[in-house]
Design an enzyme around this catalytic site. Structure first.
Site, short mmCIF file in Angstrom:
data_model
loop_
_atom_site.label_atom_id
_atom_site.label_comp_id
_atom_site.label_asym_id
_atom_site.label_seq_id
_atom_site.Cartn_x
_atom_site.Cartn_y
_atom_site.Cartn_z
N ASP A 99 2.47 -24.19 14.24
CA ASP A 99 3.55 -23.49 13.54
C ASP A 99 4.57 -24.46 12.94
OD1 ASP A 99 4.68 -21.00 12.77
OD2 ASP A 99 6.21 -21.19 14.32
N HIS A 158 5.78 -28.61 8.82
CA HIS A 158 7.16 -29.05 8.57
C HIS A 158 7.44 -30.47 9.09
CE1 HIS A 158 7.54 -24.95 7.52
NE2 HIS A 158 7.67 -24.48 8.75
N LYS A 188 14.72 -27.77 1.32
CA LYS A 188 16.07 -27.90 1.88
C LYS A 188 16.85 -29.00 1.15
CE LYS A 188 15.11 -26.26 6.56
NZ LYS A 188 16.07 -25.18 6.63
N ARG A 232 0.81 -1.23 0.00
CA ARG A 232 0.00 0.00 0.00
C ARG A 232 0.84 1.27 0.00
NH1 ARG A 232 -3.55 -1.82 5.01
NH2 ARG A 232 -1.43 -2.42 5.54
N ASP A 268 -4.03 -1.71 -2.66
CA ASP A 268 -4.61 -2.20 -1.41
C ASP A 268 -5.42 -3.44 -1.79
OD1 ASP A 268 -6.07 -2.77 0.84
OD2 ASP A 268 -6.42 -0.67 1.36
N LEU A 269 -5.01 -4.58 -1.28
CA LEU A 269 -5.66 -5.84 -1.69
C LEU A 269 -7.13 -5.89 -1.29
CD1 LEU A 269 -2.95 -8.58 -1.01
CD2 LEU A 269 -3.40 -7.27 -3.06
N LYS A 301 2.56 -20.49 4.58
CA LYS A 301 1.87 -20.85 5.82
C LYS A 301 1.64 -19.57 6.63
CE LYS A 301 5.52 -21.33 9.18
NZ LYS A 301 6.27 -22.07 10.14
P1 NAP Z 1 4.76 -8.26 7.22
O1 NAP Z 1 6.18 -7.96 7.46
O2 NAP Z 1 3.71 -7.70 8.13
O3 NAP Z 1 4.44 -7.79 5.72
C1 NAP Z 1 3.14 -7.75 5.20
C2 NAP Z 1 3.20 -7.16 3.80
O4 NAP Z 1 1.87 -7.12 3.28
C3 NAP Z 1 3.72 -5.74 3.75
O5 NAP Z 1 4.43 -5.56 2.54
C4 NAP Z 1 2.44 -4.92 3.73
O6 NAP Z 1 2.69 -3.65 3.18
C5 NAP Z 1 1.56 -5.79 2.87
N1 NAP Z 1 0.12 -5.55 3.09
C6 NAP Z 1 -0.54 -5.65 4.26
N2 NAP Z 1 -1.85 -5.35 4.06
C7 NAP Z 1 -1.99 -5.09 2.74
C8 NAP Z 1 -3.10 -4.71 1.92
N3 NAP Z 1 -4.34 -4.55 2.41
N4 NAP Z 1 -2.88 -4.53 0.61
C9 NAP Z 1 -1.63 -4.66 0.08
N5 NAP Z 1 -0.55 -5.01 0.80
C10 NAP Z 1 -0.73 -5.20 2.11
O7 NAP Z 1 4.50 -9.84 7.18
P2 NAP Z 1 5.54 -11.02 6.79
O8 NAP Z 1 6.30 -11.40 8.00
O9 NAP Z 1 6.27 -10.63 5.58
O10 NAP Z 1 4.55 -12.23 6.49
C11 NAP Z 1 3.75 -12.32 5.31
C12 NAP Z 1 3.09 -13.71 5.28
O11 NAP Z 1 4.08 -14.72 5.20
C13 NAP Z 1 2.28 -14.00 6.53
O12 NAP Z 1 1.20 -14.82 6.16
C14 NAP Z 1 3.25 -14.80 7.38
O13 NAP Z 1 2.60 -15.64 8.31
C15 NAP Z 1 3.95 -15.61 6.31
N6 NAP Z 1 5.30 -16.07 6.69
C16 NAP Z 1 6.26 -15.17 7.07
C17 NAP Z 1 7.53 -15.64 7.38
C18 NAP Z 1 8.63 -14.68 7.77
O14 NAP Z 1 9.77 -15.14 7.91
N7 NAP Z 1 8.37 -13.40 7.90
C19 NAP Z 1 7.82 -17.00 7.30
C20 NAP Z 1 6.82 -17.89 6.89
C21 NAP Z 1 5.55 -17.40 6.59
P3 NAP Z 1 1.79 -2.36 3.56
O15 NAP Z 1 1.37 -2.51 4.98
O16 NAP Z 1 2.71 -1.21 3.29
O17 NAP Z 1 0.67 -2.39 2.62
#
Ligand code: NAP
Length: 484
Positions: free
Chosen positions: A229, A234, A176, A43, A86-87, A142
């Protein structure tokens, strides 16, 4: 081949910590198809150059070996673009459509690296905008749901828009190198197959231990816990890779059919098993790597009365002819003594001893998943230590060091998986029926815990979990690996 990779959540943690470094490695290795665009979506109001600057800044925080030189980044950055969206707003999908249609790439990958609450809505809008063409592949991270019902709801919503063969559900453990080598070891060699069964194998132990706590993700983790988790996905995928029958060929569905059969064969839980064969724990304050750390309930974002488990140990059985009676132990936790993920396949001792082997010694195959990966076969050999006693055996290893054989620049898990999505290879991705079956198996544990007022057992941070975990495995006459 040309591709457009749309990274929904292109400014998020997953995108810059895992996906961008993996894409850059593929670019550096020359395996990323040349004609590609990586389109970040979020966004924020960013132009392409601002997005490139943001990603360059973030690269400073990744491992040195994965950091691009200024020249490399300049070339890689030409692939990067940004679309503000914005999704939750249908009208914003038009902007994406224009960007994609301006090029008409051979393959379009849509990676949902956003919170799961946006999955259903995003898929509906992708469908409504006519962006679900046959050349489009959807990648889902996930957690895909919180339980069986919510997992099914997501799968149904996604299937209304995409065919199953277009859906790539990531379980990065399958990417992996050592897990792929487990498949290669089992199904590319004839050596182990006759031994890979109840007659020869005493038990199998899967450990996924982290020394970190919940870091900044306390609020998320508190509604999730270790079972959802780590185990539902996994650990059960590793168990499938260990327990499955040889597939008829190397195609995705042949492999996934066999994994599904394993999940369907998991012995159903009885109330006695739930009480005796599952241990939940929660870390209390302690010392990790020489540093004093707070307990789970003191972590930011965590309910001070929380009963969420940060540790699970359990005993599973695959009820079929190959495995009947062989325990598969799983243990996973946060704030444990070390960061270590490994599988130990313990073979039965020699049936008749003519040498003096150390007590309890038997062959084992150790598959290291992290921090380093590799395979070791533990044997007993005629050691030189005891010159006068030729009957004394000593442990020795056959070390299958893949780094030495294939070079240390091997393909990382996310790099492998991203390249497979672009190439349309589904082998290392999870099918919806596998996922639903895994949820079905863990649900009785969740229900049992919800009605159990005892809550999780505390363990000091920096240890291997509650003592009940060792007691559980000791009841079968075994112990967890010592030398982790
Ligand atoms: P995050 O850091 O909170 O990032 C979320 C992203 O989504 C940001 O780029 C945010 O940007 C965007 N976003 C949020 N609401 C939005 C909307 N309405 N429209 C468009 N874009 C939007 O989260 P994350 O840690 O990257 O995790 C993302 C997903 O991957 C989650 O489901 C998480 O459980 C999964 N996951 C993450 C990891 C990890 O290592 N981080 C590992 C495995 C799985 P804006 O807010 O600027 O729009």
């Amino acid at each position: 081949m040309s591709f457009d990779l749309v990274l929904f959540g292109g400014t998020g943690d997953l995108a810059w910590r895992k996906l961008m470094p993996a894409l850059f490695q593929a670019f550096r290795h020359g395996t990323l198809p040349k004609e590609g665009r990586i389109i970040g979506v979020a966004r924020d109001d960013l132009g392409d150059e601002q997005y490139r600057a943001l990603i360059r800044e973030r690269f400073a925080q990744v491992d040195d070996a994965k950091q691009p030189s200024p020249q490399e980044f300049e070339q890689f950055a030409q692939l990067l673009h940004f679309v503000r969206m914005d999704l939750s707003k249908p009208e914003d999908f038009r902007r994406l459509k224009e960007t994609l249609e301006s090029r008409g790439a051979d393959v379009v990958v849509m990676y949902l690296a956003v919170g799961p609450s946006l999955f259903t809505q995003a898929c509906e809008q992708i469908g409504a905008a006519g962006l679900n063409r046959p050349n489009v592949r959807l990648v889902l991270e996930k957690p895909l749901g919180h339980d069986l019902a919510s997992n099914r709801a997501i799968n149904e919503a996604v299937r209304r828009v995409f065919a199953e063969k277009q859906i790539f559900r990531i379980d990065h453990y399958l990417g992996k190198p050592s897990v792929q080598n487990l498949f290669a070891l089992r199904f590319g060699n004839s050596l182990f197959e006759p031994l890979w069964r109840r007659e020869t194998i005493a038990n199998i132990q899967i450990t996924i231990a982290e020394d970190l706590g919940v870091e900044k993700r306390g609020a998320f983790y508190d509604t999730t816990g270790a079972l959802r988790d780590m185990v539902q996905n996994h650990a059960l995928q590793l168990l499938c890779a260990l327990g499955m029958e040889p597939p008829i060929n190397a195609h995705a569905d042949a492999i996934r059919d066999e994994k599904l059969k394993v999940l369907r064969s998991l012995k159903a839980w009885t109330p006695t098993d739930l009480a005796q064969h599952v241990v939940r724990g929660q870390y209390a304050a302690g010392v990790v790597n020489g540093e004093q750390v707070p307990g789970y309930r003191e972590e930011p974002g965590v309910d001070p009365q929380s009963n969420t488990e940060t540790f699970v140990a359990l005993r599973a059985e695959i009820a079929n002819w190959r495995w009947a009676g062989v325990p598969f132990y799983i243990r996973t936790g946060k704030r444990m003594a070390a960061r270590n993920a490994c599988i130990v396949v313990n073979f039965r001792p020699a049936p008749h001893a003519i040498f003096n082997a150390p007590p309890g010694a038997a062959n084992k195959l150790v598959i290291n998943l992290q921090p380093r990966d590799g395979l070791q076969l533990h044997l007993l050999a005629q050691g030189q230590e005891n010159r006068r006693n030729t009957q004394a055996l000593a442990p020795a290893h056959l070390d299958l060091d893949f780094d030495k054989r294939f070079g240390s620049e091997r393909v990382g898990a996310y790099e492998r998986l991203l390249l497979d999505v672009i190439d349309g290879r589904l082998n290392l991705f999870v099918r919806s029926d596998e996922q639903e079956e895994a949820w079905r198996w863990v649900e009785p544990i969740l229900e049992y815990w919800a009605n159990d007022d005892n809550g999780p057992r505390p363990y000091a941070a920096g240890t291997w979990g509650p003592s009940a975990s060792s007691a559980m495995i000791a009841r079968d006459g075994y112990s967890w690996p010592e030398e982790l």
